[in-house]
Design an enzyme around this catalytic site. Sequence first.
Site, mmCIF file in Angstrom:
data_model
loop_
_atom_site.group_PDB
_atom_site.id
_atom_site.type_symbol
_atom_site.label_atom_id
_atom_site.label_comp_id
_atom_site.label_asym_id
_atom_site.label_seq_id
_atom_site.Cartn_x
_atom_site.Cartn_y
_atom_site.Cartn_z
ATOM 1 N N LYS A 51 0.836 -1.207 0.000
ATOM 2 C CA LYS A 51 0.000 0.000 0.000
ATOM 3 C C LYS A 51 0.874 1.262 0.000
ATOM 4 C CE LYS A 51 -4.218 -1.784 2.143
ATOM 5 N NZ LYS A 51 -5.178 -1.255 1.167
ATOM 6 N N ARG A 74 9.777 -5.711 9.781
ATOM 7 C CA ARG A 74 10.391 -6.699 10.683
ATOM 8 C C ARG A 74 9.299 -7.474 11.440
ATOM 9 N NH1 ARG A 74 8.160 -6.116 14.748
ATOM 10 N NH2 ARG A 74 8.475 -4.770 16.549
ATOM 11 N N LYS A 76 8.675 -9.658 14.819
ATOM 12 C CA LYS A 76 9.271 -9.837 16.153
ATOM 13 C C LYS A 76 9.724 -11.289 16.309
ATOM 14 C CE LYS A 76 8.151 -7.519 20.482
ATOM 15 N NZ LYS A 76 8.783 -6.268 20.115
ATOM 16 N N ASP A 103 2.520 -5.496 18.111
ATOM 17 C CA ASP A 103 3.696 -5.162 17.305
ATOM 18 C C ASP A 103 4.477 -6.382 16.829
ATOM 19 O OD1 ASP A 103 4.588 -5.877 19.790
ATOM 20 O OD2 ASP A 103 6.150 -4.349 19.896
ATOM 21 N N ARG A 108 8.148 0.117 9.085
ATOM 22 C CA ARG A 108 8.675 1.463 9.360
ATOM 23 C C ARG A 108 8.856 2.197 8.036
ATOM 24 N NH1 ARG A 108 13.492 0.996 13.130
ATOM 25 N NH2 ARG A 108 11.863 0.776 14.699
ATOM 26 N N HIS A 151 3.155 6.673 15.375
ATOM 27 C CA HIS A 151 2.889 5.231 15.491
ATOM 28 C C HIS A 151 1.412 4.943 15.277
ATOM 29 C CE1 HIS A 151 6.579 4.204 18.247
ATOM 30 N NE2 HIS A 151 6.914 4.942 17.198
ATOM 31 N N GLU A 170 1.936 -2.939 13.276
ATOM 32 C CA GLU A 170 2.370 -1.650 13.816
ATOM 33 C C GLU A 170 3.098 -0.880 12.725
ATOM 34 O OE1 GLU A 170 4.663 -0.198 17.777
ATOM 35 O OE2 GLU A 170 5.958 -0.921 16.167
ATOM 36 N N HIS A 186 19.013 3.943 19.691
ATOM 37 C CA HIS A 186 18.749 2.521 19.930
ATOM 38 C C HIS A 186 20.075 1.763 20.080
ATOM 39 C CE1 HIS A 186 17.557 -1.625 18.830
ATOM 40 N NE2 HIS A 186 16.482 -1.314 19.490
HETATM 41 P P1 0O2 Z 1 11.721 -2.827 18.139
HETATM 42 O O1 0O2 Z 1 12.843 -3.771 18.054
HETATM 43 O O2 0O2 Z 1 11.950 -1.566 17.375
HETATM 44 O O3 0O2 Z 1 10.381 -3.426 17.840
HETATM 45 P P2 0O2 Z 1 2.077 -0.479 23.058
HETATM 46 O O4 0O2 Z 1 1.592 -1.506 24.006
HETATM 47 O O5 0O2 Z 1 2.517 -1.069 21.737
HETATM 48 O O6 0O2 Z 1 1.146 0.680 22.880
HETATM 49 P P3 0O2 Z 1 4.825 0.202 23.443
HETATM 50 O O7 0O2 Z 1 5.311 -1.177 23.145
HETATM 51 O O8 0O2 Z 1 5.551 0.964 24.520
HETATM 52 O O9 0O2 Z 1 3.302 0.179 23.797
HETATM 53 O O10 0O2 Z 1 4.801 0.998 22.084
HETATM 54 P P4 0O2 Z 1 5.325 2.413 21.611
HETATM 55 O O11 0O2 Z 1 5.613 3.379 22.691
HETATM 56 O O12 0O2 Z 1 4.323 2.864 20.601
HETATM 57 O O13 0O2 Z 1 6.737 2.111 20.930
HETATM 58 C C1 0O2 Z 1 7.277 0.879 20.670
HETATM 59 C C2 0O2 Z 1 8.321 0.944 19.561
HETATM 60 O O14 0O2 Z 1 8.597 2.288 19.159
HETATM 61 C C3 0O2 Z 1 9.658 0.388 19.982
HETATM 62 O O15 0O2 Z 1 9.654 -0.979 19.740
HETATM 63 C C4 0O2 Z 1 10.638 1.142 19.095
HETATM 64 O O16 0O2 Z 1 10.665 0.593 17.791
HETATM 65 C C5 0O2 Z 1 9.994 2.507 19.019
HETATM 66 N N1 0O2 Z 1 10.409 3.377 20.136
HETATM 67 C C6 0O2 Z 1 9.619 3.838 21.137
HETATM 68 N N2 0O2 Z 1 10.301 4.622 21.953
HETATM 69 C C7 0O2 Z 1 11.563 4.694 21.483
HETATM 70 C C8 0O2 Z 1 12.759 5.385 21.915
HETATM 71 O O17 0O2 Z 1 12.779 6.091 22.920
HETATM 72 N N3 0O2 Z 1 13.866 5.210 21.137
HETATM 73 C C9 0O2 Z 1 13.884 4.448 20.025
HETATM 74 N N4 0O2 Z 1 15.023 4.342 19.340
HETATM 75 N N5 0O2 Z 1 12.786 3.765 19.603
HETATM 76 C C10 0O2 Z 1 11.641 3.895 20.321
HETATM 77 P P5 0O2 Z 1 10.533 -1.993 20.591
HETATM 78 O O18 0O2 Z 1 9.690 -3.177 20.876
HETATM 79 O O19 0O2 Z 1 11.156 -1.307 21.764
HETATM 80 O O20 0O2 Z 1 11.701 -2.414 19.665
#
Ligand code: 0O2
Length: 226
Positions: A51, A74, A76, A103, A108, A151, A170, A186
């Site tokens: 899309k 990606r 998980k 997620d 992305r 997001h 996500e 990260h």
């Molecule tokens: P990965 O490896 O990237 O997947 P939710 O229950 O989903 O609403 P959650 O899990 O806190 O709550 O979701 P949120 O806050 O929407 O953000 C989750 C993802 O956003 C993270 O996935 C990161 O990809 C990104 N993210 C959020 N905050 C940060 C941050 O401060 N720094 C960076 N670099 N990325 C962030 P994962 O699962 O942590 O990792």
Amino acid sequence: MNISEQENETIKTRILSVVDDRTIDWMEKKSIEFSRLMAYYRCAMMEIETKFNVLNEEYSLEFDRNPINSIKTRLKNPRSIKEKIERRGLPVSLSSIEENLNDIAGVRVICSFVEDVYALSETLLKQDDITLIKKKDYIASPKKNGYRSLHMILAIPIFLAHEKRIMKVEVQLRTIAMDFWASLEHQLRYKKDGEFTTEMMEELYQCAELSAELDQRMDALREKLR
Ligand code: 0O2
């Protein structure tokens, strides 16, 4: 610790010698069901990616430029899925994973300008097979550490041979500057040999503010060129 192929085979043989046939059947069944669920998430991810590619193509025809710089997908991995579900005190089962984790499938989208992030998300949400489950606008309200991105948790149907399934994906939309900051933050966060001090956190926050300023200046330049 890494184990060699041979050691791996020895472990497998030992497990199989102490586990009865019914348990092995059960383990195989669960493993197939898990792989199937992951395949469904992969399909949903492909649908969303397509899309965005279609929208990119259309923008390019209409405005002679591409709003999308790149798309990353990606799935998980099983270990992260297990850790997340246990951290939340939820049952470790396939139905619990599907119901509670949003997620498993992640797309992305790295955009050129902030305006593109909002234009693309709005256009996607207008499509009648997409349902918005949750939206977090970390661009309008950045996280305390400076993190910025848009997001969205979306539900999208996938059409299989004999059924239609609704899967959650996500979607994270961000600019090149936001992605630059998030990727490096990260990397630094997951460095095992150190902790962030208050000064380092402040420095990271300042870097996020700088990258936001960069986005604003690029947006302003683009506005002037229009
Ligand atoms: P990965 O490896 O990237 O997947 P939710 O229950 O989903 O609403 P959650 O899990 O806190 O709550 O979701 P949120 O806050 O929407 O953000 C989750 C993802 O956003 C993270 O996935 C990161 O990809 C990104 N993210 C959020 N905050 C940060 C941050 O401060 N720094 C960076 N670099 N990325 C962030 P994962 O699962 O942590 O990792």
